[in-house]
Design an enzyme around this catalytic site. Structure first.
Site: not given
Length: 258
Positions: A161-163, A166
């Protein structure tokens, strides 16, 4: 903190900083004021913002606080209004607020975690850009800097989710640069590597095994200090970077160069 004799690359500019209660955001607020700016700081923790504004004022700088959450469009709107109503304009913004958690594989990640990470890291930037742009257009232009991550260019396991968020921040940055380039607004993103912030300390406390890969992926074999990232943001907010827009700028110790 003392502002005497410091370079004035941001002299006279009014800059909004999100995620300013700690880490990179707090370091940036201090540095921007040292370089001549007035700052409006935004974060969820009112007590920390109050202490930061007092610290800046005691050292002879100008700052105002607007407590709120970047996932709330109303809170962001209020922070922008604080800049315009108090200081007459908004010249720059460092959209730095973000959040991550210790990773898990996609099939093991609860949807609520995905929603929270994307909401903070992507919708938060969307809210900020959307409401900062009108204020900058009214003032004849400005510079927006969004905090992305090495995870916005390369994949790191177990934090999908963070990848995703960003990567999207970099895409949004490029789109905004394209839309407003001819109207005097520059928009760039910092591709930030591992940095010794409170958030990083929380991640390492939850998953100590991440310390070695975070350090080893840097060509300098270390993590950044928050002020090193703030220095890059200060340059992008200044007129010294006047021909830089739509760029994902690495501040990662060489992580994405290897």
């Amino acid at each position: 903190m003392s502002f005497a004799g410091m370079p004035n690359m941001l002299d006279g500019k009014v800059i909004m900083v999100t995620g300013a209660s700690s880490g990179i955001g707090a370091a940036a607020a201090r540095l921007f004021v040292e370089r001549g700016a007035t700052v409006v700081v935004m974060a969820r923790r009112q007590d920390r913002l109050t202490a930061l504004v007092k610290e800046i004022a005691d050292a002879g700088g100008r700052a105002s606080a607007s407590a709120g959450d970047v996932t709330s469009a109303d809170d962001v709107r209020r922070a922008v209004a604080t800049a315009v109503d108090t200081y007459g304009r908004l010249d720059g913004a460092f959209n730095n607020a973000g959040w991550a958690t210790a990773g898990s594989l996609i099939h093991e990640t609860d949807d609520s975690v995905f929603d929270q990470i994307v909401d903070t890291n992507l919708r938060g930037v969307w809210n900020c850009v959307k409401h900062q742009v009108p204020a900058m257009l009214a003032g004849g232009g400005g510079s927006i800097v969004n905090t992305a991550s090495t995870a916005g260019l390369v994949a790191t396991g177990a934090i999908a989710p963070y990848v995703a968020a960003k990567h999207a921040v970099i895409g949004l940055t490029k789109a905004a640069a394209a839309e407003y380039g001819e109207r005097g607004i520059r928009v760039n993103a910092l591709v930030v590597g591992a940095t010794l912030t409170e958030l990083m300390e929380e991640v390492l406390a939850a998953t100590p095994s991440l310390a070695e890969p975070f350090t080893s992926r840097s060509l300098q074999k270390r993590m950044a200090a928050p002020v090193e990232v703030a220095e890059a943001a200060a340059w992008l907010c200044s007129d010294a970077s006047s021909f830089v827009t739509g760029a994902p700028v690495p501040v990662d110790g060489g992580w994405t160069a290897a």
